[in-house]
Scaffold this motif. Sequence first.
Motif, PDB file in Angstrom:
ATOM      1  N   THR A 287       0.828  -1.209   0.000  1.00 57.52           N
ATOM      2  CA  THR A 287       0.000   0.000   0.000  1.00 57.52           C
ATOM      3  C   THR A 287       0.861   1.256   0.000  1.00 57.52           C
ATOM      4  O   THR A 287       0.596   2.211  -0.743  1.00 57.52           O
ATOM      5  CB  THR A 287      -0.926   0.010   1.228  1.00 57.52           C
ATOM      6  N   GLN A 288       1.910   1.270   0.833  1.00 58.69           N
ATOM      7  CA  GLN A 288       2.763   2.452   0.920  1.00 58.69           C
ATOM      8  C   GLN A 288       3.550   2.687  -0.358  1.00 58.69           C
ATOM      9  O   GLN A 288       3.719   3.833  -0.799  1.00 58.69           O
ATOM     10  CB  GLN A 288       3.721   2.325   2.116  1.00 58.69           C
ATOM     11  N   LEU A 289       4.033   1.620  -0.996  1.00 51.94           N
ATOM     12  CA  LEU A 289       4.755   1.780  -2.258  1.00 51.94           C
ATOM     13  C   LEU A 289       3.848   2.403  -3.314  1.00 51.94           C
ATOM     14  O   LEU A 289       4.261   3.259  -4.095  1.00 51.94           O
ATOM     15  CB  LEU A 289       5.284   0.427  -2.747  1.00 51.94           C
ATOM     16  N   GLU A 290       2.599   1.977  -3.331  1.00 50.30           N
ATOM     17  CA  GLU A 290       1.645   2.531  -4.294  1.00 50.30           C
ATOM     18  C   GLU A 290       1.365   3.997  -3.990  1.00 50.30           C
ATOM     19  O   GLU A 290       1.333   4.838  -4.894  1.00 50.30           O
ATOM     20  CB  GLU A 290       0.355   1.719  -4.251  1.00 50.30           C
ATOM     21  N   LYS A 291       1.176   4.325  -2.709  1.00 53.54           N
ATOM     22  CA  LYS A 291       0.880   5.708  -2.332  1.00 53.54           C
ATOM     23  C   LYS A 291       2.054   6.640  -2.614  1.00 53.54           C
ATOM     24  O   LYS A 291       1.856   7.833  -2.875  1.00 53.54           O
ATOM     25  CB  LYS A 291       0.510   5.775  -0.847  1.00 53.54           C
ATOM     26  N   LEU A 296       3.305   0.224 -10.946  1.00 53.67           N
ATOM     27  CA  LEU A 296       2.712  -1.072 -10.630  1.00 53.67           C
ATOM     28  C   LEU A 296       3.648  -2.225 -10.972  1.00 53.67           C
ATOM     29  O   LEU A 296       3.769  -3.195 -10.215  1.00 53.67           O
ATOM     30  CB  LEU A 296       1.391  -1.215 -11.382  1.00 53.67           C
ATOM     31  N   SER A 297       4.330  -2.138 -12.109  1.00 53.30           N
ATOM     32  CA  SER A 297       5.231  -3.221 -12.501  1.00 53.30           C
ATOM     33  C   SER A 297       6.396  -3.353 -11.530  1.00 53.30           C
ATOM     34  O   SER A 297       6.831  -4.470 -11.204  1.00 53.30           O
ATOM     35  CB  SER A 297       5.760  -2.989 -13.918  1.00 53.30           C
ATOM     36  N   LEU A 298       6.905  -2.215 -11.037  1.00 55.27           N
ATOM     37  CA  LEU A 298       8.000  -2.264 -10.067  1.00 55.27           C
ATOM     38  C   LEU A 298       7.531  -2.816  -8.721  1.00 55.27           C
ATOM     39  O   LEU A 298       8.253  -3.562  -8.057  1.00 55.27           O
ATOM     40  CB  LEU A 298       8.603  -0.870  -9.875  1.00 55.27           C
ATOM     41  N   ILE A 299       6.319  -2.435  -8.306  1.00 58.08           N
ATOM     42  CA  ILE A 299       5.771  -2.981  -7.058  1.00 58.08           C
ATOM     43  C   ILE A 299       5.664  -4.490  -7.165  1.00 58.08           C
ATOM     44  O   ILE A 299       6.075  -5.226  -6.260  1.00 58.08           O
ATOM     45  CB  ILE A 299       4.394  -2.365  -6.751  1.00 58.08           C
ATOM     46  N   ASN A 300       5.119  -4.977  -8.283  1.00 58.06           N
ATOM     47  CA  ASN A 300       4.983  -6.422  -8.463  1.00 58.06           C
ATOM     48  C   ASN A 300       6.336  -7.120  -8.460  1.00 58.06           C
ATOM     49  O   ASN A 300       6.477  -8.235  -7.958  1.00 58.06           O
ATOM     50  CB  ASN A 300       4.246  -6.712  -9.774  1.00 58.06           C
ATOM     51  N   THR A 301       7.346  -6.456  -9.017  1.00 55.36           N
ATOM     52  CA  THR A 301       8.690  -7.032  -9.052  1.00 55.36           C
ATOM     53  C   THR A 301       9.276  -7.143  -7.655  1.00 55.36           C
ATOM     54  O   THR A 301       9.832  -8.188  -7.275  1.00 55.36           O
ATOM     55  CB  THR A 301       9.614  -6.169  -9.937  1.00 55.36           C
ATOM     56  N   VAL A 302       9.156  -6.084  -6.865  1.00 53.24           N
ATOM     57  CA  VAL A 302       9.734  -6.078  -5.517  1.00 53.24           C
ATOM     58  C   VAL A 302       8.959  -6.984  -4.572  1.00 53.24           C
ATOM     59  O   VAL A 302       9.539  -7.726  -3.775  1.00 53.24           O
ATOM     60  CB  VAL A 302       9.769  -4.630  -4.960  1.00 53.24           C
ATOM     61  N   ILE A 303       7.616  -6.958  -4.683  1.00 56.10           N
ATOM     62  CA  ILE A 303       6.768  -7.737  -3.783  1.00 56.10           C
ATOM     63  C   ILE A 303       6.755  -9.218  -4.166  1.00 56.10           C
ATOM     64  O   ILE A 303       6.550 -10.092  -3.334  1.00 56.10           O
ATOM     65  CB  ILE A 303       5.333  -7.162  -3.784  1.00 56.10           C
TER      66      ILE A 303
END
Length: 364
Positions: A287-291, A296-303
């Motif tokens: 949630t914090q990364l998105e805020k 989105l692609s980087l969030i999916n990569t890290v998560i």
Amino acid sequence: MWLIDDLLACELPLKEDFTAYLAALRSSLGLPYLSVNRIETALHVVLSRYTPDCHAHIADIICRTPAPHAPAMYYSSHTSEELMSHYKSALCILNSNSDFDLTYITAWHKYTVGSGFALKIETVCDIVNEIKYWTDQSSNDEEHFNRTSIFVWFVFCLLTGVRPNNGLGKMYDIDLDMGWLLINDKPVKKVKSDRLIPLCPILIRHLTDYRAYLINYQAKHQDYHEVSAIIDNIRLGNDEALLKLLYERAPTANSPTLKDIKRGDAYHMTKHIIDANPYWTRHFVRTQLEKLGVSLSLINTVIGHEKARQEVLGRFSSNSKADIKRVASVFEQIAAQLGLSDITINHYPNHIGTSTTEVDHANK
């Protein structure tokens, strides 16, 4: 209820009627491959590509994309008002000919949708301070060791977004000099899915201080031979998890040993502070990364929510290591917001070493 009553009063069309209508529509538009599925995905396309400030994650939530295809929707949180504004914006784009009546969209009460584990930054800040205060109130050396380990375990999860599985963070996978974590936190999967997570400076400092804490403990308990051997492996960067708990094997044992921290250990030791599965840390991070504006692609990569063969170490990755490395600065922002830049790992008062400033619990 008015909608249900109106629908019951109507003579609803049958599926065959829709099929016949679509057949005539395809013929008139010259689109032989038009289907119900393609019509249903039109809203998702408009939301994710053409609606300002919207993206695929929000489109997944609004269009109720099934969990296997959109796991991210269960790891974040949005207000209903926000989602309705995106939905109305998408309909306005589709309504270029003013054929829709959008007056049915009225003001909604604010409530949170999505993950119930996606805690707000203020709540997590309080939790961090409570755990640190609980650590500093330890009544003996062994208790302080275990509470310090649990505190750093939570810091590790909060600043990486890793799945809080058992035995996190093998030393040979943690590069404190370069600031990288290589992790595969889906060990039960048949397909190997290693990924890279950047370590922010505040996390590197906490992990470095914790390693120094272990060495200090080793020096003060040289008769704990098994403990000393395990800490030597950690110090040398061998195949050993960094975060440990002291464990009494049996009443007759001459000395304790060290064991990897399990998720259940973290839960049971802190449930008086937060009675929730430690998986809340992962929901919070996403949630914090998105805020904070991470794509989105980087969030999916890290998560670790990429689709098959799209991992950063795979041949079809859309993100480079440099892209991932830049996320470290966002983790640093999260750490600062949680007050972790002002919190240090203290040795137990009876230990030899420089005592660092303790957190001001009264003003947390």
